[in-house]
Design an enzyme around this catalytic site. Sequence first.
Site, PDB file in Angstrom:
ATOM      1  CG  HIS A  30      -1.827  -1.227   1.209  1.00 47.82           C
ATOM      2  ND1 HIS A  30      -2.797  -1.431   0.249  1.00 47.82           N
ATOM      3  CD2 HIS A  30      -1.862  -2.319   2.009  1.00 47.82           C
ATOM      4  CE1 HIS A  30      -3.399  -2.585   0.485  1.00 47.82           C
ATOM      5  NE2 HIS A  30      -2.846  -3.143   1.542  1.00 47.82           N
ATOM      6  CD  GLU A  66       0.814 -13.159 -22.470  1.00 45.99           C
ATOM      7  OE1 GLU A  66       1.314 -12.424 -21.612  1.00 45.99           O
ATOM      8  OE2 GLU A  66      -0.407 -13.423 -22.511  1.00 45.99           O
ATOM      9  CG  ASP A 109       4.046 -13.653 -18.737  1.00 46.39           C
ATOM     10  OD1 ASP A 109       4.778 -13.949 -17.786  1.00 46.39           O
ATOM     11  OD2 ASP A 109       2.820 -13.534 -18.632  1.00 46.39           O
ATOM     12  CB  CYS A 114       0.524  -3.895 -23.684  1.00 48.23           C
ATOM     13  SG  CYS A 114       0.348  -5.683 -23.570  1.00 48.23           S
TER      14      CYS A 114
END
Length: 543
Positions: A188, A430, A454, A501
């Site tokens: 967080h 990927e 990946d 991406c």
Amino acid sequence: MIVLEGKSVFNDICMGNISFYKRKESVIKRYKVEDTDAEIKRFESAKEKGKKQLQSLYEKALADVGEANAAIFEIHQMMLEDLDYCESIINIINSQQVNAEYAVGVTADNFTAMFAAMDDAYMQGRAADVKDVSERLLKILTNAEDGIQILNDKVVIAADDLVPSETVQLDKDKVLGFIMQNGSANSHTAILARSMGIPAIIGLGEDLKKEFDGKYVIVDGFHGKVYIEPDEETLAVMEKRRKESLERKELLQQLKDKEDITLDGTKINIYANIGNSSDVGNVLKNDANGIGLFRSEFLYLENSDYPTEEQQFAAYKTVAENMAGKKVIIRTLDIGADKKVDYFKLDKEENPALGYRAIRICLTRKEIFKTQLRALYRAAVFGNISIMFPMIISVEEVKAIKVIIAQVKEELKQEGIPFKENVETGIMIETPASVMISDELAKEVDFFSVGTNDLTQYTLAIDRQNQKLEPFYNAHHKAVLKMIKMAADNAHAEGKWIGICGELGADITLTEEFLKMGIDELSVSASMVLEVRKRVREIDLTK
């Protein structure tokens, strides 16, 4: 001068005094109770009060850091209702005839240890959530004061790590940066730092000592270094770099509304990656031309049960409408590997990165897949939505997807539900398999999008989650770049477009090489859009 090294989660520089986060820990005493029913009522009452407090924190976080980051307090409210958690507390009260505080403390220790021991980084992160929720209950039960950090001056916050209720109560205007002994890129603290745009360094370990409280520090988020009581030479160098960073940010703002075009006139689309609908504001703020990757699995990760068709439809529709005709590429469910969801009840696997994940789940659990596709085709009516399928390794998989899509369309037609007939569909490149048969795959789809994270992992046979292998991990490896070029050539041979991406899309040292390969689109984090645009506009492909 003392120099500490950790892992940076946001690239920037800040300078100021260290303020160690001070907590008021609840003291738990164990004592025997005669009336266990009354003690259970005490617990239930504390639970209700805790839920009200969390609702207030959610409303505050919504205003401070947006819906995506505020959602953790909704999750905490659900955790207070978790049957396993609550039953454990009640069972301890009944079986041991002990006070509620002790039962909460024991349950918190057990659940925290359980989550921390899991292999999955996402589930490990839940240990902090259990600790946070339990500490809230204990403060209510013991009438302890809330340990809110009062900041009088702008400071660099130091701690072992911070839980959500601690980060949300900080005065954001007084926080220059974060330095943490522990934490992860998904903690967080890291999320807050990125949303605030301030430097943060995690994983400093025991070298970050409480005796440094109040000392002057430089946080170098570009190199993951912390300089405590820096000497004059270091101070001068870092002051110069901070000034250059500020000037660069100001110059980048001038690139808003400019075209993504090279000096020789080659155009490219620069899109942004998002995790949920609340990220769209940041996409528009940074002037991205579209969304190149909407990671739809976050709808599943943030839910305690399978998101319904209506929930998904609402999320996709909101994004499509807010983007006002700009392209929105939504990746179908990519659960598995390092992203696990309890209610999917996936078996533990020896090598999850090579296991039951992404499209493999969708093609074998078709009702889940159909629900998502129905929502996507319905939402496509309201904007420019494209659909992308992850982890493809064969033409047969693409053909199986097409059969399911046809079934979904027919069902929607029979039910009289409006949907868009012709939605652009593509696949993630990927896996080495998808690269090697990309000439065949290009005949089946409208576009490719290269998931470099990946692709690099599978090409180099290196688990990208394994820190011991970092010296061997080379995202610029020639084999990876040659694979991207092969996929680009095969896409263009069939008149299809190709984008990137993954993380490499934002690597400006490779932007020119990608353009020379013929890459048509780069999708990056929203904060990198203008940086990549600047690099594109400096390139002349004729030279």
